[in-house]
Motif scaffolding. Sequence first.
Motif, PDB file in Angstrom:
ATOM      1  N   SER A 192      78.016  65.423 -13.057  1.00 39.89           N
ATOM      2  CA  SER A 192      78.934  65.805 -14.130  1.00 39.89           C
ATOM      3  C   SER A 192      79.342  67.263 -13.919  1.00 39.89           C
ATOM      4  O   SER A 192      78.638  68.034 -13.249  1.00 39.89           O
ATOM      5  CB  SER A 192      78.263  65.642 -15.501  1.00 39.89           C
ATOM      6  N   VAL A 193      80.465  67.629 -14.501  1.00 41.92           N
ATOM      7  CA  VAL A 193      80.929  69.015 -14.423  1.00 41.92           C
ATOM      8  C   VAL A 193      79.885  69.928 -15.062  1.00 41.92           C
ATOM      9  O   VAL A 193      79.572  71.002 -14.529  1.00 41.92           O
ATOM     10  CB  VAL A 193      82.312  69.173 -15.102  1.00 41.92           C
ATOM     11  N   ARG A 194      79.320  69.503 -16.164  1.00 41.24           N
ATOM     12  CA  ARG A 194      78.280  70.298 -16.840  1.00 41.24           C
ATOM     13  C   ARG A 194      77.060  70.522 -15.945  1.00 41.24           C
ATOM     14  O   ARG A 194      76.483  71.599 -15.937  1.00 41.24           O
ATOM     15  CB  ARG A 194      77.831  69.624 -18.133  1.00 41.24           C
ATOM     16  N   GLU A 195      76.683  69.497 -15.196  1.00 44.99           N
ATOM     17  CA  GLU A 195      75.527  69.632 -14.303  1.00 44.99           C
ATOM     18  C   GLU A 195      75.821  70.614 -13.180  1.00 44.99           C
ATOM     19  O   GLU A 195      74.961  71.427 -12.817  1.00 44.99           O
ATOM     20  CB  GLU A 195      75.117  68.275 -13.735  1.00 44.99           C
ATOM     21  N   VAL A 196      77.021  70.557 -12.618  1.00 46.50           N
ATOM     22  CA  VAL A 196      77.392  71.525 -11.572  1.00 46.50           C
ATOM     23  C   VAL A 196      77.318  72.934 -12.149  1.00 46.50           C
ATOM     24  O   VAL A 196      76.720  73.834 -11.540  1.00 46.50           O
ATOM     25  CB  VAL A 196      78.806  71.228 -11.008  1.00 46.50           C
ATOM     26  N   ALA A 197      77.896  73.135 -13.326  1.00 40.84           N
ATOM     27  CA  ALA A 197      77.883  74.458 -13.962  1.00 40.84           C
ATOM     28  C   ALA A 197      76.450  74.918 -14.248  1.00 40.84           C
ATOM     29  O   ALA A 197      76.108  76.087 -14.030  1.00 40.84           O
ATOM     30  CB  ALA A 197      78.700  74.429 -15.246  1.00 40.84           C
ATOM     31  N   VAL A 227      81.189  76.376 -17.865  1.00 40.94           N
ATOM     32  CA  VAL A 227      81.716  75.038 -17.574  1.00 40.94           C
ATOM     33  C   VAL A 227      83.216  75.088 -17.310  1.00 40.94           C
ATOM     34  O   VAL A 227      83.711  74.453 -16.375  1.00 40.94           O
ATOM     35  CB  VAL A 227      81.396  74.051 -18.717  1.00 40.94           C
ATOM     36  N   LYS A 228      83.948  75.837 -18.111  1.00 39.12           N
ATOM     37  CA  LYS A 228      85.406  75.900 -17.960  1.00 39.12           C
ATOM     38  C   LYS A 228      85.794  76.511 -16.612  1.00 39.12           C
ATOM     39  O   LYS A 228      86.702  76.018 -15.936  1.00 39.12           O
ATOM     40  CB  LYS A 228      86.017  76.700 -19.108  1.00 39.12           C
ATOM     41  N   ALA A 229      85.106  77.562 -16.194  1.00 39.44           N
ATOM     42  CA  ALA A 229      85.389  78.197 -14.902  1.00 39.44           C
ATOM     43  C   ALA A 229      85.050  77.250 -13.750  1.00 39.44           C
ATOM     44  O   ALA A 229      85.801  77.143 -12.777  1.00 39.44           O
ATOM     45  CB  ALA A 229      84.620  79.507 -14.772  1.00 39.44           C
ATOM     46  N   ASP A 286      87.503  75.546 -10.777  1.00 38.79           N
ATOM     47  CA  ASP A 286      87.218  75.525  -9.335  1.00 38.79           C
ATOM     48  C   ASP A 286      87.135  74.096  -8.811  1.00 38.79           C
ATOM     49  O   ASP A 286      87.621  73.797  -7.721  1.00 38.79           O
ATOM     50  CB  ASP A 286      85.918  76.280  -9.026  1.00 38.79           C
ATOM     51  N   LEU A 287      86.531  73.198  -9.574  1.00 36.14           N
ATOM     52  CA  LEU A 287      86.453  71.797  -9.160  1.00 36.14           C
ATOM     53  C   LEU A 287      87.848  71.191  -9.042  1.00 36.14           C
ATOM     54  O   LEU A 287      88.129  70.451  -8.099  1.00 36.14           O
ATOM     55  CB  LEU A 287      85.610  70.991 -10.147  1.00 36.14           C
ATOM     56  N   SER A 288      88.728  71.513  -9.974  1.00 38.22           N
ATOM     57  CA  SER A 288      90.103  71.004  -9.916  1.00 38.22           C
ATOM     58  C   SER A 288      90.807  71.467  -8.645  1.00 38.22           C
ATOM     59  O   SER A 288      91.534  70.688  -8.020  1.00 38.22           O
ATOM     60  CB  SER A 288      90.883  71.458 -11.153  1.00 38.22           C
TER      61      SER A 288
END
Length: 123
Positions: A65-70, A77-79, A83-85
């Motif tokens: 999940s994006v949260r897990e990466v962050a 999370v937003k930053a 970067d993921l996008s």
Amino acid sequence: METRMTAVTLSVASREDVNRRARAAFAGEPQGAHISFASVDLLWQTLTKNRWQILQAMTGEGEMSVREVARRLGRDVKAVDSDLSALIEAGVIERTSGGVLFAYDSVHVDFTLTKSDEPPRAA
């Protein structure tokens, strides 16, 4: 059970190089996984320090999940999502129904620096 390592090569390649690899693959010659950039500048523009850290955190980890990466990076999370996008847009990672996926266990970077006729530009 044996785990098979899946490596990806990030490279700088011309359209002709990419087409040559595609023709070889269609002829049955294994090419391995490649993600190619049109120039060294584009590679560095896409793979910033923060994005390299994302790839490092995701390598060999499967879908996240994006949260897990962050969380793993200790970043907002937003930053991280921004970067993921950029990495998704560049075709480096995939968006999935459960988050994001970098489907490789290792990364090899391959490009050759040659003499340029142009002097370096000032920043």
